[in-house]
Structures are given as structure tokens and as C-alpha cells.
Design a protein around this motif. Structure first.
Motif, short mmCIF file in Angstrom:
data_model
loop_
_atom_site.label_atom_id
_atom_site.label_comp_id
_atom_site.label_asym_id
_atom_site.label_seq_id
_atom_site.Cartn_x
_atom_site.Cartn_y
_atom_site.Cartn_z
N VAL A 72 62.46 20.19 -17.33
CA VAL A 72 61.48 19.80 -18.35
C VAL A 72 60.37 20.85 -18.44
N GLY A 73 60.42 21.83 -17.61
CA GLY A 73 59.48 22.95 -17.59
C GLY A 73 60.05 23.93 -16.58
N LYS A 74 59.35 24.96 -16.24
CA LYS A 74 59.87 25.93 -15.28
C LYS A 74 60.06 25.27 -13.92
N ASP A 75 61.30 25.18 -13.50
CA ASP A 75 61.67 24.63 -12.20
C ASP A 75 61.26 23.17 -12.03
N SER A 76 61.03 22.45 -13.13
CA SER A 76 60.60 21.05 -13.04
C SER A 76 61.69 20.12 -13.58
N PHE A 77 61.94 19.05 -12.82
CA PHE A 77 62.94 18.07 -13.20
C PHE A 77 62.38 16.69 -12.88
N VAL A 78 62.83 15.67 -13.58
CA VAL A 78 62.36 14.32 -13.27
C VAL A 78 63.49 13.32 -13.47
N PHE A 79 63.56 12.39 -12.51
CA PHE A 79 64.47 11.25 -12.59
C PHE A 79 63.63 9.98 -12.54
N TYR A 80 64.08 8.93 -13.21
CA TYR A 80 63.53 7.60 -13.01
C TYR A 80 64.63 6.75 -12.39
N VAL A 81 64.31 6.10 -11.30
CA VAL A 81 65.29 5.24 -10.64
C VAL A 81 64.77 3.82 -10.61
N PRO A 82 65.63 2.84 -10.62
CA PRO A 82 65.21 1.44 -10.65
C PRO A 82 64.38 1.07 -9.43
N GLU A 83 63.42 0.19 -9.64
CA GLU A 83 62.66 -0.34 -8.53
C GLU A 83 63.57 -1.29 -7.75
#
Length: 466
Positions: A72-83
Motif C-alpha cells: 500500500v506504500g513503499k514496503d508497506s502491507f496490511v491485513f485485517y484478521v477477525p477478532e
């Protein structure tokens, strides 16, 4: 998943719907700008990833891919996982190292690493993950210390004072393990259940009614673990514990039935419809395959039968290994091969059909191999006129060293090698992962036994020829 006996092949609960949010900005800025209503964000700053980063679960035998995301940017990633309650996820490139992340009480997680060395990646500002990382370091240190003492003890069998001293040192490690387990039960019950899998006490200080250390090991390894506890469905460390347990039992020479009885006795304490059972069985399959143990066939067939319809990761690959292994285990016909002799002529294994043949994987640089050679020479001279022969398959790379070792050790039997070291195609074909490694064939080329030492060879030859 390797760090001595401890490895990190972690898995999770059943597959969840993972929501991946991609924006033009960095991962942290993106999460700050959005209300966290879709689960727990895992914000990753990971370098050296070509295109994508993956989120995985370990499915009992192999990693199952949940998602691959672009930066999502330089070397940036994001996951959302269930609570959810405590669960293990894995992060890393699709092909390459992966690092475990324990998701539980944290509202968000920050993950930093490098795709080229994910073992050194870290989960930042997470007390639970910090505590888990420290716990695994403690496991490794206690195990290393205990193994060192055991090795020293083997060399002082005739010195009572030294033996007493060594046993006292073992008792200290025993106490350290128990104290760690008791402390975690009070402060971190979930982690205590992982620690229970590593709380095995020394035989000299805990003999009880056991006749020997093997019986003690088999009966006490899981003493502090309640494998029926549903929390173990979310603890993939079960895989590691059973892998270690089965590796040890597969390294000692005991009857196949006894080997299976030890393992089955523990497996039968686990509900068969649980993920815990899948992790445990996967560990046994991996260990017996790695040791080329004949009971690999039994446990691999069980794994395939139970999980093929569920499409568990790794089952199809296991089916192929199973087909191949049936040819390499006792009773199967050893696959033929051709390799060059020291003189440069091609020789086939089948050229020796009609004789009882020992296929001996060795190398000039292998100390244990060279120490075995005199006894094999003795047996060769005793039985060669009765129909016994030897084919040495060398994992050497240097012709001079190979030929000098043959001459120096008086190895007057047949020899072949492609001089590719561990790249030897026949060694790969026969799943040889350590040497010396021996395979005894009958006159029809069927495998009588494999991976044994010279004393057992003598017993087999006596049964055949005397």
C-alpha cells in the motif's frame, strides 16, 4: 520450521474471511484514517518483497495460503484478521520463509521484517508476542543445556561422582522447566499450554517405575499436557511436539509394533475430529518420513484417508510421496539406478540381481561411515562366497579422496558415484538425508531393511546364510 528440535510450523483455526484494504498511502496512515471495525489490523513494514506479501495458516502438514497482498506504500502491507481468541498466523512471501504472529488481545499489531530473512522478523509493541518469543528462546536454551549434559554423561559412565554432579545439573533444568510452567499458568494460561508441550523431565531424576530411559521418554513426554483441551486446536506447536517425539522414537532400534504402540497411545488421547489431532498426526508423518521409518506408510495413509476430502494443504503432495515410499520401504522393490564406477564404466543396481546386496551410502569425509567400514569388510569376507555383495554409493565430490578411501579401508566390493556430493541423484531418489545409510536387498531386489548399522547387518546375514 527449524530451530534445532523447536520449529515454527504454526497453524490457525478454520479459514476466516480476510479483508484486505489497499490504499495509495502507507499502511500506518491508512489504518489511522479508518475506523477499525473489520477486525484486527496487522500493519507490516517488510523490505525486499518483490511484489506481494502473504498471510498463511499451517494446515497440519503444509501452509495454506489465505491472501497475497500488494504493497500500500513503499514496503508497506496490511491485513485485517477477525477478532478471535488466541490464534497463530504466518506472514511471509509465498515461496520462502514465514514468521508466526500470535493474534489475541492486541487491538492492532505491527510487524517488521525482510522477505529475505523472515526468521528475524519481529512483531512490535505486542506483550503477548514478546512473551511468546522469549518462551521459545527459553525452550531452546533449556533443551540445549540438557542435551549437553546428556552428551557429557555418556562419557563418564564409570565415574560415580561425575555422574552425580551431572544428574544434579539435570535436576536444576527440571526445576527451571517446572517453575516456568507454574508461572505461566498463573500469568498467561494460553502460553502455559504451549510450555506444557516442552516440559519433559530428566530420566535420572524421575525414574519412577520405568525400567529404562526409553520407557520413561515414551510414557512421560506429554505428562503435563491435556491434549483433549480445545485450546490445543489453536496451538500449532502440537505439530512440533509430536514431530520431536516421533523423531526420537524413530531414531532408536525398536520393533515396528512397539514404535507404533508408543505413538498410538498418545494419539488416542486426542479427539480425532479436532485440529489438534491433525497437527499431531502431521508431526508424526513428517518425523517418520524424515527418518525413512517404515511406519511412515501407516501414518501417511491415515493422514490421507482422514483429510483428503477436506483438501487439507499438503495432502496431494503426501499422496505422491506415499506412492514413491512404498517402493523404498521393506517389502518394496528397490528402484533401479545407474552410476559410473571409479573406472568410468556404468553400473546398474540390477546387475547384482540374484545376490543379497547391501547398498551403502557413504563418503570419504564421513567419520561414522569410515568407522563402520571394518565391520562391513569382515562380513563381506565371511559371506561373499555365499551370495552376499556390497554396492557402495559415494557422496564424494573429489575423485582422489573417494578412491583413496576405498583403497585405505580395503573396500573390495563394487563402487559407484556421480561425484556430486549431496546432489547425488540416487541419494535423492532414496531420500537419503544423512550418512551412513544402508539398504539391504534380497536376491529379487526387494528391500529387507534400511537405515541400520553393522551389528544389525550381521544379524540379518546370519538369518539368511547361516
Amino acid at each position: 520450521m527449524k530451530h534445532g528440535i523447536i520449529s515454527f510450523y504454526n497453524t490457525l483455526p478454520p479459514l476466516f474471511s480476510i479483508l484486505i484494504f489497499l490504499t495509495c498511502g502507507g499502511a500506518k496512515e491508512m489504518v489511522k484514517s479508518k475506523p477499525i471495525s473489520k477486525g484486527i489490523p496487522i500493519i507490516c513494514e517488510v523490505t525486499s518483497c518483490d511484489k506481494e506479501l502473504g498471510l498463511f495458516q499451517f494446515d497440519g502438514l503444509a501452509f495454506k495460503k489465505l491472501q497475497l497482498v500488494k504493497p500500500v506504500g513503499k514496503d508497506s502491507f496490511v491485513f485485517y484478521v477477525p477478532e478471535t481468541k488466541n490464534s497463530f498466523y504466518y506472514i511471509g512471501p509465498e515461496k520462502g520463509q514465514k514468521k508466526s504472529v500470535l493474534v489475541g488481545s492486541d487491538q492492532s499489531l505491527s510487524f517488521e521484517g525482510d522477505c529475505e530473512n523472515m526468521r528475524r522478523a519481529k512483531v512490535k509493541d505486542s506483550p503477548m508476542n514478546d512473551q511468546y518469543a522469549k518462551l521459545t528462546r527459553d525452550f531452546g536454551q533449556n533443551k540445549s543445556n540438557m542435551n549437553q549434559i546428556y552428551r557429557k554423561l555418556m562419557g563418564v559412565k564409570s565415574d560415580p561422582e561425575k555422574i552425580k554432579k551431572m544428574e544434579a545439573q539435570m535436576a536444576v533444568i527440571d526445576e527451571r522447566r517446572l517453575n516456568l510452567l507454574d508461572s505461566l499458568k498463573r500469568t498467561a494460561p494460553f502460553l502455559a499450554k504451549i510450555a506444557a508441550l516442552e516440559t519433559f523431565l530428566s530420566f535420572p531424576n524421575n525414574k519412577g517405575t520405568y525400567a529404562n530411559d526409553l520407557e520413561h521418554y515414551a510414557g512421560e513426554y506429554f505428562r503435563f499436557v491435556d491434549l483433549s483441551d480445545p485450546d490445543y486446536n489453536n496451538i500449532p506447536y502440537v505439530f512440533e511436539a509430536f514431530k520431536t517425539y516421533a523423531q526420537t522414537l524413530s531414531s532408536v532400534k525398536i520393533p515396528l509394533e512397539q514404535h507404533a504402540n508408543y505413538i498410538d497411545e498418545i494419539l488416542n488421547t486426542i479427539p480425532k475430529d479436532s485440529r489438534t489431532y491433525r497437527y499431531a498426526l502431521g508431526g508424526v508423518v513428517t518425523a517418520t518420513q524424515g527418518k525413512n521409518h517404515p511406519n511412515f506408510l501407516k501414518y501417511a495413509k491415515t493422514f490421507v484417508e482422514l483429510y483428503e476430502k477436506e483438501k487439507v494443504a499438503g495432502v496431494m503432495a503426501l499422496k505422491e510421496k506415499l506412492k514413491s515410499a512404498e517402493n523404498f520401504m521393506p517389502g518394496g522393490t528397490a528402484p533401479d539406478f545407474t552410476l559410473p564406477t571409479p573406472e568410468g564404466n556404468d553400473m546398474k543396481l540390477s546387475d547384482l540381481r540374484g545376490k543379497v546386496v547391501l547398498v551403502d551410502f557413504w563418503a570419504s569425509w564421513c567419520g561414522p561411515c569410515r568407522r563402520e567400514n571394518p565391520h562391513v569388510v569382515q562380513l563381506y569376507n565371511k559371506y561373499k562366497d555365499k551370495g552376499f555383495d556390497v554396492l557402495g554409493v559415494s557422496l564424494d565430490k573429489k575423485r582422489d579422496a573417494w578412491e583413496k578411501a576405498i583403497k585405505k579401508d580395503g573396500l573390495e566390493w563394487h563402487h559407484v558415484s556421480d561425484l556430486r556430493g549431496w546432489g547425488n541423484e540416487v541419494a535423492k531418489m532414496y531420500s537419503v538425508s544423512s550418512i551412513p545409510h544402508t539398504i539391504l536387498l534380497d536376491q529379487e531386489g526387494k528391500i529387507i531393511a534400511r537405515n541400520f548399522r553393522s551389528v544389525e547387518l550381521e544379524e540379518h546375514l546370519k538369518e539368511i546364510f547361516d
